[in-house]
Enzyme design. Structure first.
Site: not given
Lengths: 432, 432
Positions: A19, A38, A111, A138, A142, A193, A207, A211
């Site tokens: 990430v 922005a 989370k 979360v 989306i 994985g 997990d 959320k």
């Protein structure tokens, strides 16, 4: 709103895994577009990760390096601390607290951290006049936190539902499509994985439960209360149940449901049957879906990738751009001090149930089961008996609405009849 | 962020039809909740509509009344002008301009107004330092403007697609489920009150085209360009095509598609085939769906009610609460002056096509058709010939990717073969 002289917004990114690197790449690829949207440039000034020497898929040479994320969080040249390390205690928590104390806004994908410490962190953020944004925590890409906190803010929320662990949905849909048992598909998922180092985080529903607890806090104006989430994983779901459910027009999903009832706040992350023709039933593979029901808007369905570098970085950047634009709101959509302490509902709302059992092939066996259900106050909507196999007859029942207690009561009575072979199965049918 | 001393945000609502009254009811029902979320009370100070004497489903006694929405827009006790009258010229435009000139923010549900005058209004708003928000103008209660402008702002948008006229989707899905021809279902829709006074706004694709042009402006950073939307309605869709498409695994939808290509901005609102197992293909009845594809996030699908008092009021209130919270951004997500003048693509991107025709029952008829396709440079992916009826043989063809020009060329050649009975049909297949 478009002052070209506006100062750049300076990010410090803690964590350079999938990430973190995805976020770096996105900023490097789209710097002009992001600045236009922005209203000011967004730049990275510093990064941190555990291993500086690791080969990474991005050019980090322009950024200062910190070995300790707490030091990163405190840097004078950082406006927003982007926490994409993970872990609900330890460095992630220490660095987030340090960032708020140093007057930084925080964008996080964590989370677990928020599910365990969200209320304390929200109080700290608001005391410091800072924001914590967590779209990436979360359902991946989306924009559901935004939809719930902002776009649907005029609604009293009736219910929030979601399939928010892609690994579980992959396993369940693969079991059905390939006709393979849980253990085999679980092993496939591990090979691919798809599983966390501790697989129970995925298949145990933890997990996804994290959320759900965040969505519930926003939806119902209550303090995050992960400990009150009823958790049940998918490990006990058999290929037989997946097939029989399909025969009756249902799919089995690890479904999160949060709703405010007269008996308190209900939060469940458990296997449920949903109609095969509802978007939740149609959801295949690792995709995520969140369903929000509001008193004015009705049912809104949001679907997209729940994980991966691109989708998660997209969510991080949505939050970053909001901050660059000057959007500021309380962490859970209203001041933390105004969030109610939730009373956890001690039992879930009544629902129809799917039951499967195997009966011995004796006259009156089915009548005994029907009698048990009647004694427990459970009435039968549909029943289906399959052809006998080895003197055993599989029986499927869909009940009218019943509580979990009544279903458990009936199943206790079954044991005394002497006609049930093995353990009967009962799975809630969520009415959508 | 939670100053209880903050002044109320004062709304003036112009238009007391379904949406206006829905908004009034929502504010009256949820004033405490809205104040908690918005950080300040949201109140209505004044309203206007054509007929003061009309019986309405809300208590308006606490609000000042204006006969002229322009007067409402200028009132000193109004901070936000809420325009839910409709109409792309006349009072709606005059009042919106007056509101901006008087320093008011604007929340509108008026897609026609923005499709025709969006760029000029955006320039006026930004010159006045005001915002125009229009979540309610596109896809009813679905928070898609917010998702595109904010949540997905870090993405380069690849394509935006949508089924955004519920009446058309009702007609198409009802034709399929009931096996009824277009004219009969159109008349049913009229009886049910689903059609605009000018039905061509619905079935001609104009209303949905308005919405698409707004999404395209945000997605691609271009000035709204409704005149460049390729529009084709659903009036020519036959039950035969719906059935044959279904046989081959497709559904027919009035689908909006906007994408930036090497040849310019492509905007289409036309009937298309989509795979039956994609969420777009699964969409039944009057529900709306928008699909956004970003380079990082992948495909995001948003689904919900596209019209009605509650859903539209929900969108209006989302915008109002954003303004109450102090969120401010340019009308189309970046400064209007920075929006490019779009170059309209002169031809749509190549796609597979569905073709249906009836051939006379002569040896070599099919070969002649295949030859025409070959001459036009169109290659065949799949072909299906149905049993002969009265010496006529229905033939279905799915082509490989071809341009509309090549398909038109082939159809021109068909005419010279003498083997085609009646008019052949060609409908684009959108790859999703």
């Amino acid at each position: 709103m478009s002052d070209p002289a506006k100062k750049p917004l300076r990010l410090g990114i803690a964590g350079l895994g999938t990430v973190g690197i995805g976020t770096v790449q996105m900023i490097q690829r789209h710097s002009a577009m992001i600045a236009a949207r922005a209203g000011r440039p967004v730049v990275i000034t510093a990064v941190s990760a555990r291993d500086r020497g690791k080969n990474r898929d991005a050019d980090l040479s322009g950024f200062a390096w910190e070995n300790d994320p707490v030091d990163l969080a405190k840097r004078e040249d950082v406006d927003v601390f982007v926490e994409v390390m993970g872990g609900h205690d330890g460095p992630a928590k220490a660095a987030t607290e340090a960032a708020l104390a140093a007057g930084k806004d925080v964008v996080t994908a964590n989370k677990a951290l928020l599910a365990h410490h969200g209320h304390a962190l929200a109080l700290a953020a608001e005391a410091a006049g800072r924001v914590i944004r967590f779209e990436a925590a979360v359902a991946g890409g989306i924009p559901v936190i935004k939809a719930l906190t902002e776009g649907l803010a005029g609604n009293q929320i009736r219910r929030v539902m979601g399939v928010m662990n892609g690994t579980c949905n992959y396993i369940l849909t693969r079991m059905q499509s390939a006709g393979l048992p849980y253990d085999v598909v679980f092993e496939e998922a591990r090979q691919l994985g798809y599983l966390e180092a501790d697989p129970n985080l995925d298949v145990g529903g933890i997990d996804a439960g994290h959320k759900l607890s965040l969505l519930a806090a926003i939806a119902f104006g209550t303090q995050v209360s992960f400990d009150a989430v009823e958790l049940e994983g998918i490990g006990a779901i058999s290929i037989d149940d997946i097939r029989h459910a399909a025969d009756m027009g249902f799919r089995i999903k690890l479904l999160g449901v949060a709703q405010m009832t007269g008996r308190g706040l209900e939060q469940r992350m458990t296997p449920c049957l949903v109609p095969a023709d509802h978007p939740l039933g149609q959801l295949q593979g690792g995709t995520n879906m969140v369903v929000v029901e509001g008193d004015a808007v009705g049912q809104i369905v949001l679907r997209g990738a729940g994980a991966g570098a691109g989708p998660t970085a997209s969510a991080v950047m949505g939050d970053v751009i909001d901050i660059a634009r000057g959007f500021r709101l309380p962490v859970f959509g209203q001041p933390a001090a105004s969030l109610a302490t939730p009373v956890a509902a001690q039992s879930a709302a009544p629902a129809p149930w799917y039951m499967r059992m195997v009966l011995v092939d004796k006259p009156g066996a089915l009548a005994k089961i029907a009698t048990c259900l009647g004694e427990a106050g459970v009435s039968i909507d549909r029943m289906r008996q399959y052809g006998h196999q080895d003197d055993h007859a599989p029986v499927l029942i869909v009940t009218h609405k019943a509580t979990r207690q009544d279903i458990a009561h009936a199943m206790g009575l079954f044991a005394g009849t002497g006609v049930v072979v093995g353990d009967p199965v009962a799975i809630r049918i969520e009415e959508v």
